[in-house]
Design an enzyme around this catalytic site. Sequence first.
Site, short mmCIF file in Angstrom:
data_model
loop_
_atom_site.label_atom_id
_atom_site.label_comp_id
_atom_site.label_asym_id
_atom_site.label_seq_id
_atom_site.Cartn_x
_atom_site.Cartn_y
_atom_site.Cartn_z
N ASP A 86 0.83 -1.21 0.00
CA ASP A 86 0.00 0.00 0.00
C ASP A 86 0.87 1.26 0.00
O ASP A 86 0.37 2.36 -0.28
CB ASP A 86 -1.00 0.02 1.17
CG ASP A 86 -0.41 -0.37 2.50
OD1 ASP A 86 0.63 -1.05 2.53
OD2 ASP A 86 -0.98 0.01 3.53
N HIS A 148 5.14 -1.77 10.79
CA HIS A 148 4.36 -2.97 10.97
C HIS A 148 5.00 -4.19 10.32
O HIS A 148 4.53 -5.32 10.46
CB HIS A 148 2.96 -2.66 10.40
CG HIS A 148 2.15 -3.70 9.82
ND1 HIS A 148 1.72 -3.74 8.52
CD2 HIS A 148 1.65 -4.81 10.42
CE1 HIS A 148 0.98 -4.79 8.32
NE2 HIS A 148 0.90 -5.46 9.42
N ASP A 167 3.07 3.33 9.21
CA ASP A 167 1.78 2.81 9.72
C ASP A 167 1.44 3.33 11.13
O ASP A 167 0.26 3.39 11.51
CB ASP A 167 1.81 1.28 9.76
CG ASP A 167 1.52 0.66 8.40
OD1 ASP A 167 1.04 1.36 7.50
OD2 ASP A 167 1.78 -0.55 8.25
N HIS A 228 -1.34 6.56 6.73
CA HIS A 228 -2.78 6.42 6.50
C HIS A 228 -3.51 7.45 7.36
O HIS A 228 -3.16 7.66 8.53
CB HIS A 228 -3.29 5.05 6.96
CG HIS A 228 -2.74 3.88 6.20
ND1 HIS A 228 -3.07 3.61 4.89
CD2 HIS A 228 -1.91 2.88 6.57
CE1 HIS A 228 -2.46 2.51 4.50
NE2 HIS A 228 -1.74 2.05 5.50
FE1 FEO Z 1 1.88 -2.09 6.84
FE2 FEO Z 1 -0.06 0.51 5.55
O1 FEO Z 1 1.11 -0.98 5.50
#
Ligand code: FEO
Length: 401
Positions: A86, A148, A167, A228
């Site tokens: 992502d 993460h 993250d 995010h």
């Molecule tokens: Fe661990 Fe937003 O990816």
Amino acid sequence: MPETFKATRISEHVWWVGAIDWSVRDFHGYKTGRGTTYNAYLVLADKPTLIDTVKAPFFGEMMARIGSVIDPADVQIIVSNHSEMDHSGCLPRTIQALRPRAVYASAMGQKTLEEHFHLGGGIETVADGRVIDLGGMGLTAVETRMLHWPDSMMTYLDADKVLFSQDGFGMHLATSQRFADEVDQDTLHYEAAKYYANILLPLSPIVKKALDKVAGLDLDIAIIAPDHGPVWRSDPGPIVELYAKWAGQEPAKKAVVTYDTMWGSTDIMARAIEDGLAEAGVPTRVMPLGGCHRSDIATEMLDAGALVVGSPTINNKMFPTVADLLTYIGGLKPLGRIGAAFGSHGWSGEGAKDVAKALSEMKVELVADPLSVKYVPDEAALGECRALGKRIAEELEARCK
Ligand code: FEO
């Protein structure tokens, strides 16, 4: 690309150039009911630098946002803080399009990116604590392995006091607002908790260490810019405190009763258990699997000291939906919870026993033997259910003092 894709300035030298995914509803098993954002940041230093990229289909959106600030060809450095797709999905295409002078990642990040994309070289490693010279300002690498992924690192821009936290401190929330203080606070808190519960909970011991590590570096952090959701400006303190609390996993006086039902009997049992809990003053969320997603149940579990799970028996096993839930929650490795198993059965009654076994395997401390009732529970059986609720309440009371 349409001109609607503009960058948003988040500090003197930093612009948000990410993408908004309004439509995603499933993020590897996590229900993203409000969509998400994939955040990338452009630092306008002497060597313009792009921090992280976005999910592959959003390449054009990211490039358009970069292009609203500078000529994308002027980007000289790309830093990959986290190589999950992502944030790196369009990295190969971005490298091809921008031809930067350097692409940096942690040592594990370099390995992961090479393995993902078969790049055949071109990624430079940046050691923990090293400062990347952006020209006129420095970007410090802070390794946060397993937050993460093993490759993960955060980076700190001293000039603007911005911590790019990938993250960490993020959430799946698509909004028109770029800053946390602009978003409805209940929504913000719920989505931050949901993200922690579903992504970071199993890594809680590492979260604690990472918080200590960042605190020990004595960085002056004015802004936290995650990969995010919205950016934390003005006062990032409260979200850091929430992370410390969630990572601590202290038992709280709250219960989650979750179950599936075949002909309604396990449902009746769940309601009687909730009666017992409520009578003893324990706030309880009843979450039937017919109406609740596993990731919402995990979210409620974040601040619940008790997890009570029910299943009917089908073909000598627990219900598949319950097995799905327990597999998912087991992977989240909750610590310090108490619990119980229950269920109605027709012939053999393995359902509640299977649940008890799965709860024990995930180190949930069972306060009673599995409560299994044949066919439709009668008054005596419902009394046992209420008593189970009260028993759980007593145990919670004792532990939450
Ligand atoms: Fe661990 Fe937003 O990816």
